[in-house]
Enzyme design. Structure first.
Site, PDB file in Angstrom:
ATOM      1  N   THR A   1      57.418 -96.387  11.424  1.00 12.56           N
ATOM      2  CA  THR A   1      58.305 -96.590  12.579  1.00 12.56           C
ATOM      3  C   THR A   1      57.573 -97.160  13.792  1.00 12.56           C
ATOM      4  O   THR A   1      56.383 -96.895  13.998  1.00 12.56           O
ATOM      5  CB  THR A   1      58.946 -95.239  12.978  1.00 12.56           C
ATOM      6  OG1 THR A   1      59.614 -95.391  14.228  1.00 12.56           O
ATOM      7  CG2 THR A   1      57.907 -94.140  13.157  1.00 12.56           C
TER       8      THR A   1
ATOM      9  N   TYR B   1      58.031 -87.060  15.963  1.00  8.46           N
ATOM     10  CA  TYR B   1      58.456 -87.928  14.859  1.00  8.46           C
ATOM     11  C   TYR B   1      57.436 -89.059  14.664  1.00  8.46           C
ATOM     12  O   TYR B   1      56.919 -89.272  13.563  1.00  8.46           O
ATOM     13  CB  TYR B   1      59.861 -88.477  15.154  1.00  8.46           C
ATOM     14  CG  TYR B   1      60.272 -89.607  14.268  1.00  8.46           C
ATOM     15  CD1 TYR B   1      60.344 -89.441  12.890  1.00  8.46           C
ATOM     16  CD2 TYR B   1      60.582 -90.862  14.803  1.00  8.46           C
ATOM     17  CE1 TYR B   1      60.725 -90.501  12.067  1.00  8.46           C
ATOM     18  CE2 TYR B   1      60.962 -91.914  13.990  1.00  8.46           C
ATOM     19  CZ  TYR B   1      61.027 -91.719  12.622  1.00  8.46           C
ATOM     20  OH  TYR B   1      61.384 -92.760  11.809  1.00  8.46           O
TER      21      TYR B   1
END
Ligand code: UDP
Length: 327
Positions: A117, A141
């Site tokens: 990501t 995250y």
């Protein structure tokens, strides 16, 4: 036909990847615990229910199918939740991925495509992020995904695990044939929330922060169509099959849109007003995340043709009106 183990194949991106793999002549074997995925979304190959933390189950699935590669999508992916419950993210994403990687190596399955990501980059001053940009995630995250990237590098050095890492920007849209689409419960992502609000399925969209240092005060993101994104994964798999080395690729378009611009585009696609209110910033959100994607285009031959904001919202809106999954 070669089999590919697709973790998270019952989820939004994984299910689209299974469709793309099947079209490219592979058998996608979905491995998913159905915590956030949907069995209804597994339409393109066999389904094996299982959890990444269950090494015995993973070993059994590797032995049964002898996949030529792994595509690893299964992960928790909500920035806000990762800030309030980081333990869940480190256990599920990092320990889960480590268990999977060890099982793959033990089974001799040494080609690995990993879904990472842009959140691994974190906050950087108004720059376009390319693959060599520094990685300073500002939420758990992003930190969990960066840790998995490091694990992959160590396992290449020690065990020859060759990998392609894709750092996604913001994924949107749906399969134009309507076979699969985005369906999260609870939903936290901007485009489906907007469409829900337009459709009266929820009260109003809350804009998270209107005081960011951007032209209209809202966060800027780089949106990429899910079908373009999964096409890149098939190209990444072929890259590894061709014997090319481990590589990191950003997947975005290089164009950033603010929350208000996405709202405006949704208004023009649906011809309806977006009910909204303005709220405070969400913990963990970066001001601006825009990709430098030249590498994927130049080296993989990727062409993100569907990734205009108009097409993404149009495809998402079509799916939104007709598609859903049941537990
Ligand atoms: N966003 C928002 N309201 C919402 C959900 C998201 O304003 O209800 C904003 C969020 O702050 C971010 C952008 O929309 O700037 C995209 O958020 P999303 O959760 O879709 O993806 P993320 O960027 O967190 O991966």
């Amino acid at each position: 036909m070669s089999k590919v183990l697709v973790t998270g194949g019952a989820g939004y991106i994984g299910s689209h990847a299974c469709k793309a793999l099947k079209s490219a002549g592979y058998v996608p074997v979905t491995f998913d615990n159905l915590e956030t995925g949907w069995e209804d979304a597994v339409k393109f190959g066999p389904f094996e229910k299982g959890d990444l933390l269950d090494r015995d189950r993973l070993d059994a699935v590797f032995a049964q199918y002898a996949p030529v590669a792994v595509m690893h999508f299964a992960a928790l992916s909500q920035v806000g939740e990762s800030m309030s419950n980081p333990g869940r993210y480190w256990r599920n994403n990092v320990t889960g991925s480590l268990t999977l990687i060890e099982a793959a190596v033990a089974a001799g399955c040494l080609d690995f495509v990993f879904s990472s990501t842009c959140a691994t980059y974190g906050e950087q001053d108004n720059v376009v992020l390319d693959e060599d940009s520094a990685q300073h995630p500002i939420n758990a995250y992003g930190a969990s995904k960066r840790a998995i990237e490091e694990i992959l590098r160590d396992f290449e050095t020690a065990h020859g695990l060759r990998h392609v890492i894709f750092r996604y920007f913001n994924v949107a849209g749906a399969d134009p044939d309507g076979e699969v689409g985005e369906f999260h419960r609870p939903e936290t992502h901007l485009v489906p929330l907007l469409l829900d609000a337009i459709d009266g399925k929820r009260d109003a969209l809350t804009i998270f922060g209107t005081d960011y240092p951007t032209p209209d005060g809202t966060c800027i993101r780089d949106y990429v169509h899910v079908c373009d994104l999964v096409d890149a994964h098939v190209l990444g798999l072929k890259w590894l099959e061709d014997g090319k080395g481990s590589r990191v690729f950003n997947l975005g378009t290089g164009s950033g849109f603010s929350v208000r611009e996405v709202m405006q585009q949704s208004r023009s696609v649906t011809n309806r007003e977006v009910p909204y209110s303005e709220g405070p910033r969400r913990a963990g959100d970066c001001t601006k995340l825009v990709s430098g994607s030249r590498r994927a285009i130049a080296e993989l031959g990727w062409s993100p043709d569907r990734s205009t904001l108009d097409t993404m919202i149009r495809d998402a809106w079509r799916w939104h009106q007709t598609g859903h999954y049941e537990k």
